[in-house]
Design an enzyme around this catalytic site. Structure first.
Site, short mmCIF file in Angstrom:
data_model
loop_
_atom_site.label_atom_id
_atom_site.label_comp_id
_atom_site.label_asym_id
_atom_site.label_seq_id
_atom_site.Cartn_x
_atom_site.Cartn_y
_atom_site.Cartn_z
N VAL A 107 0.84 -1.20 0.00
CA VAL A 107 0.00 0.00 0.00
C VAL A 107 0.87 1.26 0.00
O VAL A 107 0.57 2.24 -0.68
CB VAL A 107 -0.97 0.01 1.21
CG1 VAL A 107 -1.76 1.31 1.26
CG2 VAL A 107 -1.90 -1.19 1.16
N CYS A 108 1.97 1.20 0.73
CA CYS A 108 2.84 2.38 0.91
C CYS A 108 3.27 3.04 -0.40
O CYS A 108 3.17 4.27 -0.52
CB CYS A 108 4.06 2.02 1.75
SG CYS A 108 3.64 1.37 3.38
N PRO A 109 3.74 2.29 -1.41
CA PRO A 109 4.18 2.99 -2.63
C PRO A 109 3.05 3.71 -3.35
O PRO A 109 3.28 4.75 -3.96
CB PRO A 109 4.79 1.88 -3.49
CG PRO A 109 4.37 0.60 -2.90
CD PRO A 109 4.02 0.86 -1.47
#
Length: 187
Positions: free
Chosen positions: A46-48
């Protein structure tokens, strides 16, 4: 306990930005608006998507005098490795703060103690170094840079126009509210 108006603690961390390493301290954030954008870890899923979304809006944040600081408990070397290998992350030009000692995650109360990772937290910090807005959400739900940008604009507006408040979905130029003196204590 609420973090609103909490002054962030002194800090000195390494950051990766524009193909180089630098030190970022509390003194660097004073005098301007800042967003601290905590995320669990580099090389995740999810972070990118969130960091790329924020990167796509970075120039707009800068135009309104707001610096973005993404933060994870990884080292600045890991940030560089991720930046060098990820198509999404390679576009990022804002500072990526390294928090391997977890000092920032503790200060902002987003540290997941058992995992050594940060929760997904977004904090708007005013020029005096105080938190004026924040949200912490589940690790499996991504955030929206457009909404965060709107919240920064609203926070800046009410800081400048103390007698007015911004209603839901407020955008610059839209009508604000002027609470009556009878209702001020009930806000």
């Amino acid at each position: 306990m609420s973090m609103i108006n909490k002054e962030i603690g002194d800090f000195s961390v390494q950051a990766y930005q524009n193909n180089g390493f630098k030190t970022v301290t509390k003194a660097d954030i004073l005098g301007k608006w800042s967003v601290f954008f905590f995320y669990p870890a580099d090389f995740t899923f999810v972070c990118p998507t969130e960091l790329e979304d924020l990167g796509n809006k970075y120039a707009e944040f800068q135009k309104i005098g707001c610096e973005i600081y993404s933060v994870s408990c990884d080292t600045h070397f890991v940030h560089k490795a991720w930046h060098d290998t990820s198509e999404r992350i390679s576009k990022i030009t804002y500072p990526m703060l390294a928090d391997p000692t977890q000092a920032l995650a503790r200060d902002f109360e987003v540290l997941i103690e058992g995992d050594g990772l940060a929760e997904r937290g977004s904090f708007i910090v005013n020029p005096e170094g105080k938190i004026v807005a924040y949200e912490v959400i589940a690790g499996n739900v991504g955030r929206n840079a457009d909404e965060l940008f709107r919240r920064v604009q609203a926070s800046q507006f009410v800081a400048e126009h103390g007698d007015e408040v911004c209603p839901a979905k407020w955008q610059p130029g839209a009508e604000t509210l002027k609470p009556s003196l009878d209702l001020v204590g009930q806000l």
